[in-house]
Design a protein around this motif. Structure first.
Motif, PDB file in Angstrom:
ATOM      1  N   GLN A 252       0.949  73.350  40.068  1.00 35.13           N
ATOM      2  CA  GLN A 252       2.399  73.525  40.035  1.00 35.13           C
ATOM      3  C   GLN A 252       3.017  72.472  40.958  1.00 35.13           C
ATOM      4  O   GLN A 252       3.338  72.771  42.114  1.00 35.13           O
ATOM      5  N   PRO A 253       3.159  71.230  40.465  1.00 40.50           N
ATOM      6  CA  PRO A 253       3.670  70.165  41.337  1.00 40.50           C
ATOM      7  C   PRO A 253       5.090  70.436  41.811  1.00 40.50           C
ATOM      8  O   PRO A 253       5.921  70.963  41.071  1.00 40.50           O
TER       9      PRO A 253
ATOM     10  N   LEU B 175      -4.269  61.976  38.659  1.00 43.79           N
ATOM     11  CA  LEU B 175      -3.347  61.068  39.339  1.00 43.79           C
ATOM     12  C   LEU B 175      -1.958  61.670  39.315  1.00 43.79           C
ATOM     13  O   LEU B 175      -1.578  62.389  38.390  1.00 43.79           O
ATOM     14  N   GLN B 176      -1.208  61.356  40.333  1.00 41.83           N
ATOM     15  CA  GLN B 176       0.163  61.822  40.467  1.00 41.83           C
ATOM     16  C   GLN B 176       1.106  60.628  40.300  1.00 41.83           C
ATOM     17  O   GLN B 176       0.845  59.554  40.827  1.00 41.83           O
ATOM     18  N   LYS B 177       2.164  60.845  39.538  1.00 39.27           N
ATOM     19  CA  LYS B 177       3.252  59.863  39.483  1.00 39.27           C
ATOM     20  C   LYS B 177       4.284  60.334  40.498  1.00 39.27           C
ATOM     21  O   LYS B 177       4.783  61.459  40.419  1.00 39.27           O
ATOM     22  N   ARG B 178       4.558  59.468  41.479  1.00 36.47           N
ATOM     23  CA  ARG B 178       5.454  59.844  42.562  1.00 36.47           C
ATOM     24  C   ARG B 178       6.877  60.069  42.064  1.00 36.47           C
ATOM     25  O   ARG B 178       7.357  59.398  41.161  1.00 36.47           O
ATOM     26  N   SER B 179       7.544  61.021  42.684  1.00 35.07           N
ATOM     27  CA  SER B 179       8.930  61.319  42.367  1.00 35.07           C
ATOM     28  C   SER B 179       9.795  60.076  42.576  1.00 35.07           C
ATOM     29  O   SER B 179       9.541  59.272  43.482  1.00 35.07           O
ATOM     30  N   LEU B 180      10.827  59.933  41.770  1.00 36.80           N
ATOM     31  CA  LEU B 180      11.759  58.818  41.925  1.00 36.80           C
ATOM     32  C   LEU B 180      12.601  58.948  43.197  1.00 36.80           C
ATOM     33  O   LEU B 180      13.224  57.985  43.622  1.00 36.80           O
ATOM     34  N   SER B 181      12.591  60.127  43.822  1.00 34.96           N
ATOM     35  CA  SER B 181      13.360  60.317  45.058  1.00 34.96           C
ATOM     36  C   SER B 181      12.584  59.899  46.306  1.00 34.96           C
ATOM     37  O   SER B 181      13.137  59.919  47.406  1.00 34.96           O
ATOM     38  N   LYS B 182      11.319  59.483  46.160  1.00 32.43           N
ATOM     39  CA  LYS B 182      10.508  59.082  47.311  1.00 32.43           C
ATOM     40  C   LYS B 182      11.011  57.752  47.870  1.00 32.43           C
ATOM     41  O   LYS B 182      11.439  56.876  47.123  1.00 32.43           O
ATOM     42  N   ASP B 183      10.930  57.587  49.199  1.00 34.75           N
ATOM     43  CA  ASP B 183      11.407  56.350  49.832  1.00 34.75           C
ATOM     44  C   ASP B 183      10.386  55.220  49.736  1.00 34.75           C
ATOM     45  O   ASP B 183      10.732  54.066  49.911  1.00 34.75           O
ATOM     46  N   ARG B 184       9.119  55.523  49.491  1.00 36.35           N
ATOM     47  CA  ARG B 184       8.057  54.526  49.361  1.00 36.35           C
ATOM     48  C   ARG B 184       7.418  54.679  47.985  1.00 36.35           C
ATOM     49  O   ARG B 184       7.019  55.765  47.613  1.00 36.35           O
TER      50      ARG B 184
ATOM     51  N   VAL C 103       6.501  65.070  43.391  1.00 34.85           N
ATOM     52  CA  VAL C 103       5.673  64.633  42.266  1.00 34.85           C
ATOM     53  C   VAL C 103       6.477  64.669  40.975  1.00 34.85           C
ATOM     54  O   VAL C 103       6.979  65.724  40.582  1.00 34.85           O
ATOM     55  N   ALA C 104       6.561  63.526  40.275  1.00 31.00           N
ATOM     56  CA  ALA C 104       7.250  63.486  38.981  1.00 31.00           C
ATOM     57  C   ALA C 104       6.364  64.063  37.882  1.00 31.00           C
ATOM     58  O   ALA C 104       6.844  64.767  37.002  1.00 31.00           O
TER      59      ALA C 104
ATOM     60  N   GLU D 191      -0.931  69.207  52.818  1.00 30.19           N
ATOM     61  CA  GLU D 191      -0.358  68.428  51.718  1.00 30.19           C
ATOM     62  C   GLU D 191      -0.722  68.981  50.334  1.00 30.19           C
ATOM     63  O   GLU D 191       0.068  68.860  49.403  1.00 30.19           O
ATOM     64  N   ILE D 192      -1.896  69.551  50.180  1.00 34.12           N
ATOM     65  CA  ILE D 192      -2.329  70.024  48.853  1.00 34.12           C
ATOM     66  C   ILE D 192      -1.336  71.040  48.270  1.00 34.12           C
ATOM     67  O   ILE D 192      -0.799  70.814  47.180  1.00 34.12           O
ATOM     68  N   PRO D 193      -1.047  72.144  48.964  1.00 30.55           N
ATOM     69  CA  PRO D 193      -0.059  73.066  48.374  1.00 30.55           C
ATOM     70  C   PRO D 193       1.356  72.492  48.334  1.00 30.55           C
ATOM     71  O   PRO D 193       2.116  72.807  47.411  1.00 30.55           O
ATOM     72  N   GLU D 194       1.712  71.629  49.305  1.00 28.92           N
ATOM     73  CA  GLU D 194       3.057  71.041  49.306  1.00 28.92           C
ATOM     74  C   GLU D 194       3.291  70.169  48.084  1.00 28.92           C
ATOM     75  O   GLU D 194       4.413  70.097  47.584  1.00 28.92           O
ATOM     76  N   GLU D 195       2.275  69.469  47.617  1.00 26.06           N
ATOM     77  CA  GLU D 195       2.473  68.530  46.510  1.00 26.06           C
ATOM     78  C   GLU D 195       2.105  69.108  45.150  1.00 26.06           C
ATOM     79  O   GLU D 195       2.812  68.885  44.185  1.00 26.06           O
TER      80      GLU D 195
END
Length: 153
Positions: A128-129, A49-58, A134-135, A84-88
């Motif tokens: 490498q998030p 699971l990924q914890k979304r970055s605090l800079s995300k708008d959603r 990704v937080a 999306e896989i390599p981007e995140e």
């Protein structure tokens, strides 16, 4: 200088493209659009699971799928997922084993007006998030996720 705003396809209730608009407009107006999610399993059965970055708008700072993202305009679901896989999480999509589409979910309030294709794959890491996306990443057994959902829905 800010990067240009993403452009997404607007779709109808049957997931057919009927237009395009900037991300901010689609979200502000609650227009139907497309997204992808990936569940990555460890060979031992744990789910990443990924914890979304605090800079995300959603949903900043919330736990979500291993990888998730919008489908850009003129892009199909599979292409978006592979982008999306390599981007995140910083690994090539080709390193994911047993990669497959699992299920499509219809657009609704629960999906933020997104038609969502869910994929799954197996990958032991390491990852490498990308910090803007990704937080943190963590592995959980399904029973742990069930308990997390009961404790904090």
């Amino acid at each position: 200088m800010n990067p240009p705003e993403e452009i997404f396809d607007i779709v109808d209730s049957n997931d057919r493209v009927i237009g395009m608009a900037p991300r901010s407009e689609i979200h502000a107006k609650g227009l139907l659009h497309r997204a992808v999610h990936l569940w990555i399993f460890h060979p031992d059965g744990r789910l990443l699971l990924q914890k979304r970055s605090l800079s995300k708008d959603r949903e900043p700072g919330r736990w979500t799928s291993s990888v998730s993202g919008h489908v850009n305009s003129k892009e199909d679901y599979d292409t978006a997922m592979h982008r999306e896989i390599p981007e995140e999480i910083g690994v090539p999509a080709s390193t994911c084993k047993d990669f497959k589409k699992v299920k499509q979910f219809p657009a609704s309030q629960e999906t933020d007006q997104e038609f969502v294709w869910l994929y799954q794959a197996v990958h032991p890491g390491p990852f490498q998030p990308y910090p803007h996306e990704v937080a943190s990443l963590d592995w959980f057994f399904p029973t742990q996720i069930d308990q997390m959902l009961r404790d904090q829905p």
